[in-house]
Write a protein that holds these residues in place. Structure first.
Motif, PDB file in Angstrom:
ATOM      1  N   LEU B 266     -33.810  -0.540  13.283  1.00  0.00           N
ATOM      2  CA  LEU B 266     -32.904  -1.509  12.674  1.00  0.00           C
ATOM      3  C   LEU B 266     -32.089  -0.862  11.553  1.00  0.00           C
ATOM      4  O   LEU B 266     -30.862  -0.944  11.522  1.00  0.00           O
ATOM      5  N   ASP B 333     -37.678  -6.690   9.082  1.00  0.00           N
ATOM      6  CA  ASP B 333     -38.149  -6.659  10.465  1.00  0.00           C
ATOM      7  C   ASP B 333     -39.626  -7.030  10.514  1.00  0.00           C
ATOM      8  O   ASP B 333     -39.963  -8.200  10.601  1.00  0.00           O
ATOM      9  N   THR B 355     -35.059 -10.288  11.658  1.00  0.00           N
ATOM     10  CA  THR B 355     -34.413  -9.657  12.813  1.00  0.00           C
ATOM     11  C   THR B 355     -35.349  -9.387  13.981  1.00  0.00           C
ATOM     12  O   THR B 355     -34.900  -9.188  15.092  1.00  0.00           O
ATOM     13  N   GLU B 368     -31.624 -12.078  15.570  1.00  0.00           N
ATOM     14  CA  GLU B 368     -32.533 -11.265  16.371  1.00  0.00           C
ATOM     15  C   GLU B 368     -31.867  -9.981  16.844  1.00  0.00           C
ATOM     16  O   GLU B 368     -30.720  -9.990  17.289  1.00  0.00           O
ATOM     17  N   PHE B 369     -32.638  -8.918  16.757  1.00  0.00           N
ATOM     18  CA  PHE B 369     -32.114  -7.583  16.970  1.00  0.00           C
ATOM     19  C   PHE B 369     -32.622  -7.040  18.296  1.00  0.00           C
ATOM     20  O   PHE B 369     -33.821  -7.017  18.556  1.00  0.00           O
ATOM     21  N   THR B 377     -25.128  -6.562  16.341  1.00  0.00           N
ATOM     22  CA  THR B 377     -25.969  -7.385  15.467  1.00  0.00           C
ATOM     23  C   THR B 377     -25.977  -6.811  14.055  1.00  0.00           C
ATOM     24  O   THR B 377     -25.884  -7.549  13.070  1.00  0.00           O
ATOM     25  N   ILE B 381     -25.000  -8.652  10.577  1.00  0.00           N
ATOM     26  CA  ILE B 381     -25.893  -8.724   9.413  1.00  0.00           C
ATOM     27  C   ILE B 381     -25.160  -8.263   8.157  1.00  0.00           C
ATOM     28  O   ILE B 381     -25.177  -8.937   7.122  1.00  0.00           O
TER      29      ILE B 381
END
Ligand code: SF4
Ligand code: SF4
Ligand code: SF4
Ligand code: SF4
Lengths: 171, 625
Positions: B266, B333, B355, B368-369, B377, B381
C-alpha cells in the motif's frame, strides 16, 4: 467507618477480588511472586455460587457492630479496635478453637493452614482502599460509609420513582 | 490535577502531545490502561481457558479452589495451550502479510498488477537460484513467474521443507530435524496449533510447546523471511540512507498523510501517487505548500528503509500524531492499529482511511485496496487527504518541533556491503574484542513500560559495553528518536565499538527494518555463524524485546530462541501460572534448542543479562573477555 459494601447484582463471579485479597495478604504483595510463596497466600473474601439462581455473590466480614465472634472468643484474639472500629484478629492470641466460626453468621472466618489459627478480613490496613474493592472490575464491591452507600441507593430509588411518575409505570 | 505525562513517555515530542491531550481532555491508551487497573490476575498468569463451552475454566493460583478445568486440564496444560494460540496468531499475522506480498508479486508476473514491477533483479535471481529455478538465458518475467509459484507453495506445503530454512547453519538444521520441529508448511503449522488446542487434543505441555517452536520457525524462516525478500524484489533492497523521525516531521504548511500499519504494498503506491502532478497542483490550489507523506509503525519502517521517507513515530505515538491536529489523513492497512483512532479522529478534521479487505475500524472512510487498481486507489486516497486540507482548524494545530536525524537502511546485504562484501571484518572485530558481540533489540511499545524507556536505556547500555546493536520495529524508531541511529552516536559507545563505527562510518545501532525484517537478523546471524563454522547458539549474541505487547512478538521471541538466540523479555508473558511452562521457557529450552528466555523489566538489568550471556559465549569460543 467505611465498610466493604456489596452490590450483588453486579457480581460476575470472576474471583478477581479473591485473588487480589490473597496477593495483598502475601509476603511480597506482588502477583507474580505471590504464587510461589510458602505459606501459600490465602484469601479472606469468598465468592459464593448459588447454582439454582446461577448467581455469584461475594461474601466478606461485616465487621459487625455487635460482633458475636468477639463476644465468644475465649482469648480475646478477636476484638474491636476502638480507633478504627474494625473487628481485628491477633493470631498470637488465637488458640484455634473455632468458636468464632460457629457463631459468625457469614462463615467468613477461615483457617490459616500452616499456623492453624483463624483468619479473616482485616480491611487491608496497609491500603487506603481494600484490595478486593480495587480489583472488582464491575464495582460490585464498594468501600463506603453506610450512610453514603444508603444515600446513593435512596437517590437511585427516588430516580426510579420519578421516572415512573413521568411515564406512568414504575420501571 | 497534576500532569501524568512525565510518567508516560521519555520522548520530548510525545510529552508535548500527552500534555496537549490532558489539556483538551482527550483520552489515550495510557488513560484506558489506567481504567483497566487492576488487570485480571487469571489472565496475567495465563490460567483461564475458554477453548470450549463447558468453560470458561480458571485455575486457582493459590491452590484453594479448582486445580483443573472441567475437562481436567491443569494449569500447565491451559498455560501451554494459551501460549500456543498466541504463537499461532503471531505467525499467522506475519505469514498472511507475506501471502499478500507473494500474491501481489504473482499478479504482477501475470500482468494483473500493472502498478508494480521488479526493482531488485539481482535479488530476484538470487532467490530463484535458492529455489533451483534456472536463471541463465531467461527473461526476468519467466523467472519471476516461476519464483512466485514456488513461494506460494510454501504456504500450502504438507511435508516441507520451507526452502529458506536452508539458510540456517548445518548444525541448526540437524538439531531441528532431530527434535522434529522443522516446519512442514506455513499454513499447516498454524492450522495444527488451532487443532491441538481444541478441547481434548494435545494435553502435554512439552509436546504442545515443541509444536510452538515449529510454528514459530515457519514464521521466522518462512512467512517473515518471504515477506522481506519478496518486498525487496518488488520495492528494492534497502541501502543506507538518511532521514528524520518523530512527530516533528509533520508539516505545518503541507498536507500531512500518515501511513500506518505494515504492508508496503500500500505505502509504496501512496508514495508514487503523491508525486502525481495533478495531485500536487490540487494541493497548491487548496493552499498547501505540498504533500508530506510520513510513516508510522512498521509500514513507516518499510518506507523509511527504502526511500528515507520520514517516520512520525512508533506504536504508542499513533494517537499522539492525530492530536497534533495537523493530520489530514491517517491511512491504515493491518496490524497494531488502535480501534481508538476512530473516536479520536472524529474529534479532529483527520480522515481515518482503512484500506485492507481484511481490516476495518470504527469511524473509517473505506477505500479498499486491490493490486489490480492499486495506483488509482492510492491516488484517490491522496486526493482525499489533499481535499481535507482546508478543513484544518489552525487553532488546534500543535506540532512539536522535535525531530531527529537518522541513518537507516541496513539490510543484511547492505551490512555485508559496508563490510566489503564478507562478514569477515565484523568477525575480526568480534574475535579481536573491539566488538563484544551482537545485541538484537526489537519489538513493540507497551503502556506497561514508560514509552521508549525500556528500548532506549537497554540499547544505550549495550553499546556502552561494546555490543553492536541491530534493531527493527518500534525499537528502531525509539532508537532513532533518541538519536542513536546516527554515526555520531558512536560517541556513546565503548571505545572498541566506537572505533569500528568510525572506521566504517556507521551508527552503533543498525536499523534493519520492520518486524518481518527480523528475518534479516536471522540471515545475518546465520552468515556470521557459517563463516565461523559454528551454530547460531555459539555466537556471542543475545536478543531482547523490552516493551513487547503483540502476539507477533510472542512468535518472534519463540523463533529467535528456537534459532539459538538467548532472549530477554521486558514485560511478563502470561505463563507464570504454570511452573512447568515457565521452567521450560526460562531453563529447559537450553537443553532443547540451546537457548532460552529470560524476563527482566529493568532495562539496565536486562542489558547485564545479555552482556553476561555474550561473555559466556565468548569464553566458550575461546575469545578474550
Ligand atoms: S467475622 Fe463474622 S461475626 Fe465477626 S465481625 Fe465478621 S461478619 Fe461479624
Ligand atoms: S479460633 Fe481463634 S479467634 Fe476464633 S474463637 Fe478461637 S481463639 Fe478466638
Ligand atoms: S471481583 Fe467483583 S465481580 Fe468479580 S467475583 Fe469479586 S465481587 Fe464479583
Ligand atoms: S477445554 Fe477444558 S479447561 Fe478449557 S474451557 Fe473447556 S473444559 Fe475448561
Amino acid at each position: 467507618m467505611k465498610e466493604v459494601m456489596i452490590r450483588p447484582e453486579r457480581c460476575m463471579g470472576c474471583r478477581s477480588c479473591e485473588i487480589a485479597c490473597a496477593v495483598e495478604h502475601s509476603e511480597s504483595k506482588d502477583l507474580f511472586s505471590a504464587i510461589g510463596e510458602s505459606p501459600v497466600p490465602c484469601k479472606r473474601i469468598y465468592v459464593e455460587y448459588i447454582p439454582d439462581l446461577a448467581v455469584a455473590i461475594p461474601i466478606t466480614c461485616r465487621h459487625c457492630e455487635d460482633a458475636p465472634c468477639t463476644t465468644v472468643c475465649p482469648t480475646k484474639a478477636l476484638s474491636r479496635d476502638e480507633v478504627s472500629r474494625r473487628v481485628i484478629h491477633s493470631p498470637e492470641l488465637c488458640i484455634g478453637c473455632w468458636t468464632c466460626s460457629m457463631v459468625c453468621n457469614y462463615g467468613v472466618i477461615g483457617r490459616q493452614k500452616e499456623a492453624r489459627v483463624a483468619m479473616k478480613c482485616d480491611l487491608c490496613p496497609d491500603r487506603e482502599i481494600p484490595a478486593c474493592v480495587e480489583a472488582c472490575p464491575t464495582r460490585a464491591l464498594v468501600y463506603a460509609e453506610v450512610k453514603d452507600f444508603s444515600g446513593i441507593k435512596r437517590s437511585q430509588a427516588a430516580l426510579k420513582l420519578a421516572k415512573g411518575m413521568q411515564t406512568g409505570s414504575i420501571p | 490535577m497534576a500532569s501524568k505525562a512525565q510518567d508516560r513517555s521519555i520522548d520530548p515530542a510525545s510529552l508535548i502531545m500527552l500534555k496537549q491531550a490532558e489539556k483538551e481532555g482527550i483520552e489515550t491508551a495510557w488513560d484506558r490502561y489506567e481504567k483497566q487497573q487492576p488487570q485480571c490476575s487469571f489472565g496475567q498468569l495465563g490460567i483461564c481457558c475458554r477453548n470450549c463451552n463447558m468453560g470458561p475454566c480458571r485455575i486457582d493460583p493459590f491452590g484453594e479452589g479448582a486445580d483443573k478445568g472441567v475437562c481436567g486440564a491443569t494449569a500447565d496444560i491451559i498455560v501451554a495451550r494459551n501460549l500456543l494460540r498466541m504463537i499461532a496468531a503471531g505467525a499467522a499475522a506475519h505469514s498472511d502479510h507475506a501471502r499478500d506480498a507473494v500474491l501481489t508479486f504473482k499478479k504482477m508476473t501475470e500482468g494483473k498488477a500493472g502498478s508494480y514491477n521488479i526493482k531488485d533483479e539481482a535479488k530476484l535471481k538470487a532467490l530463484a537460484v535458492e529455489y533451483g529455478i534456472p536463471v541463465e538465458d531467461r527473461n526476468r518475467e519467466e523467472i519471476a513467474s516461476e519464483l512466485a509459484r514456488a513461494l506460494l507453495e510454501e504456504f500450502g506445503k504438507q511435508e516441507g521443507p520451507i526452502q529458506f530454512t536452508r539458510r540456517a547453519p548445518e548444525a541448526r538444521l540437524k538439531l531441528w530435524a532431530k527434535l522434529g520441529i522443522e516446519p512442514r508448511g506455513i499454513d499447516r503449522e498454524i492450522v495444527e496449533c488451532m487443532h491441538r488446542t481444541h478441547i481434548g487434543v494435545d494435553n502435554d505441555p512439552t509436546h504442545i510447546l515443541l509444536h510452538g517452536l515449529r510454528t514459530s520457525l515457519s514464521d521466522g524462516w518462512g512467512g517473515s523471511m518471504i515477506a522481506t525478500d519478496v518486498q525487496d524484489v518488488l520495492f528494492g533492497t534497502p541501502t543506507p540512507i538518511k532521514s528524520t523521525v518523530n512527530l516533528g516531521v509533520l508539516a505545518e504548511d503541507k498536507v500531512n498523510l500518515v501511513m500506518h500499519g505494515h504492508e508496503p504494498i500500500l505505502s509504496e503506491m501512496i508514495l508514487e501517487a503523491s508525486e502525481d502532478p495533478n495531485i500536487q497542483k490540487l494541493a497548491k490550489e487548496k493552499g498547501a505548500k505540498g504533500i508530506n507523506i510520513v510513516g508510522m509503525c512498521c509500514t513507516g519502517n518499510e518506507t523509511l528503509m527504502r526511500h528515507g521517507i520520514p517516520t512520525a513515530g512508533n506504536f504508542l505515538q499513533q494517537e499522539l500524531a492525530v492530536i497534533t491536529g495537523a493530520v489530514e489523513a491517517m491511512v491504515v492497512d493491518v496490524q497494531c492499529i488502535m480501534p481508538a483512532l476512530g473516536a479520536l479522529t472524529s474529534c479532529y478534521h483527520t480522515k481515518f482511511i482503512s484500506t485492507s479487505p481484511k481490516a476495518d475500524f470504527p469511524g473509517t472512510v473505506r477505500m479498499e485496496f486491490h493490486e489490480e487498481t492499486a495506483y488509482e486507489t492510492a491516488k484517490e486516497i491522496v486526493r482525499t487527504a489533499v481535499e481535507n486540507y482546508p478543513n484544518r482548524n489552525p487553532e488546534r494545530i500543535n506540532i512539536p518541533d522535535e525531530k531527529q536525524e537518522c541513518m537507516v537502511g541496513f539490510s543484511a546485504e547492505a551490512i555485508l556491503a559496508a563490510l566489503g562484501g564478507t562478514p569477515a571484518p565484523l568477525i575480526d572485530a568480534i574475535t579481536g574484542g573491539a566488538v563484544k558481540g551482537i545485541g538484537a533489540v526489537v519489538g513493540c511499545n507497551n503502556v506497561k513500560v514508560k514509552h521508549n524507556y525500556g528500548h532506549v536505556n537497554l540499547v544505550k547500555e549495550l553499546i556502552k559495553n561494546n555490543v553492536l546493536v541491530v534493531t527493527t520495529g518500534c525499537n528502531a524508531i525509539a532508537c532513532a528518536e533518541a538519536g542513536l541511529l546516527v554515526p555520531e552516536a558512536a560517541d556513546q559507545a565503548g571505545e572498541g565499538l566506537k572505533s569500528v563505527c568510525e572506521a566504517l562510518g556507521i551508527p552503533p545501532v543498525l536499523h534493519m527494518g520492520s518486524c518481518v525484517d527480523i528475518s534479516r537478523i536471522l540471515v545475518l546471524a546465520s552468515a556470521v555463524a557459517k563463516t565461523l563454522g559454528v551454530d547460531i547458539s555459539d555466537l556471542p549474541a543475545a536478543g531482547a524485546a523490552p516493551e513487547w505487547m503483540s502476539e507477533k512478538a510472542v512468535s518472534i521471541g519463540t523463533y529467535v530462541v528456537s534459532s539459538g538466540v538467548y532472549t530477554v523479555l521486558g514485560t511478563v508473558p502470561p505463563v507464570l501460572g504454570s511452573e512447568a511452562v515457565t521452567g521450560l521457557l526460562t531453563k529447559g529450552l537450553n537443553g532443547v534448542v540451546k537457548a532460552s528466555f529470560a524476563v527482566e523489566p529493568d532495562p539496565f538489568k536486562a542489558a547485564d543479562l545479555m552482556i553476561e550471556h555474550i561473555e559466556e559465549k565468548r569464553k566458550a569460543l575461546g575469545l578474550e573477555p
